[in-house]
Design a protein around this motif. Sequence first.
Motif, PDB file in Angstrom:
ATOM      1  N   SER A  21      14.440  92.990 -32.280  1.00  0.00           N
ATOM      2  CA  SER A  21      13.837  94.120 -32.986  1.00  0.00           C
ATOM      3  C   SER A  21      12.509  93.734 -33.604  1.00  0.00           C
ATOM      4  N   ASN A  23      10.437  94.699 -36.413  1.00  0.00           N
ATOM      5  CA  ASN A  23      10.534  95.452 -37.658  1.00  0.00           C
ATOM      6  C   ASN A  23       9.909  94.649 -38.797  1.00  0.00           C
ATOM      7  N   ILE A  48      14.447  95.684 -28.202  1.00  0.00           N
ATOM      8  CA  ILE A  48      15.435  96.765 -28.316  1.00  0.00           C
ATOM      9  C   ILE A  48      15.037  97.851 -29.303  1.00  0.00           C
ATOM     10  N   SER A  49      14.188  97.519 -30.271  1.00  0.00           N
ATOM     11  CA  SER A  49      13.756  98.552 -31.220  1.00  0.00           C
ATOM     12  C   SER A  49      12.450  98.136 -31.869  1.00  0.00           C
ATOM     13  N   ASN A  51      10.057  99.607 -35.435  1.00  0.00           N
ATOM     14  CA  ASN A  51       9.883 100.611 -36.482  1.00  0.00           C
ATOM     15  C   ASN A  51       8.449 100.578 -36.997  1.00  0.00           C
ATOM     16  N   VAL A  78      11.175 102.476 -25.975  1.00  0.00           N
ATOM     17  CA  VAL A  78      10.777 102.450 -27.388  1.00  0.00           C
ATOM     18  C   VAL A  78       9.327 101.999 -27.553  1.00  0.00           C
ATOM     19  N   GLN A  82       5.674 104.280 -28.633  1.00  0.00           N
ATOM     20  CA  GLN A  82       4.675 103.862 -29.613  1.00  0.00           C
ATOM     21  C   GLN A  82       3.271 103.862 -29.016  1.00  0.00           C
TER      22      GLN A  82
END
Length: 161
Positions: A21, A23, A48-49, A51, A78, A82
């Motif tokens: 991730s 983040n 996977i992610s 933010n 993802v 962005q």
Amino acid sequence: MPLQLSFSIADKTTTLLLKGSLNEYASALDGVEVNPQFDLNLDLKDLISINSLGIRNFHSWIYSIECQRLRLLHCPRVFVNQMNLVDGFLPPKTEIESFFVPYFSEKTGEETSVLFTNFLEFKKVDGKLKLNFPQVLDSKGVPMEIDVIGEQYFRFLELYS
């Protein structure tokens, strides 16, 4: 899963694999530098992610990197989202080599992601983007549909291909 990095170097190209991730806790990129005489490949297949704070950290980091060519491989949905949402997310020299496109079958409810690769499923011809959509079948042999709004999802290719 915290962000993990792995590196490889071959033929004046540094490949950096991002896993996990991206983040506010993703400090793995802090201080990462590459040889400015080398190309840099970012392999994002295991991302996977991401933010908003991860976007900011990544943006600051990627703009600080000096390299000959910057190529992105295996961009997950993802990350594509962005690229489409954040103006100037990547430096103008960035080239997208491959990215995933989600497909869905209404008949079986199956989902899959199909890798689109530069010069196979997408390319620029005389400055215009050309897409070649492969036929994807579900487990019953029924054609699956792209599970995104094409005009929005593929917009990033105008800037980075």
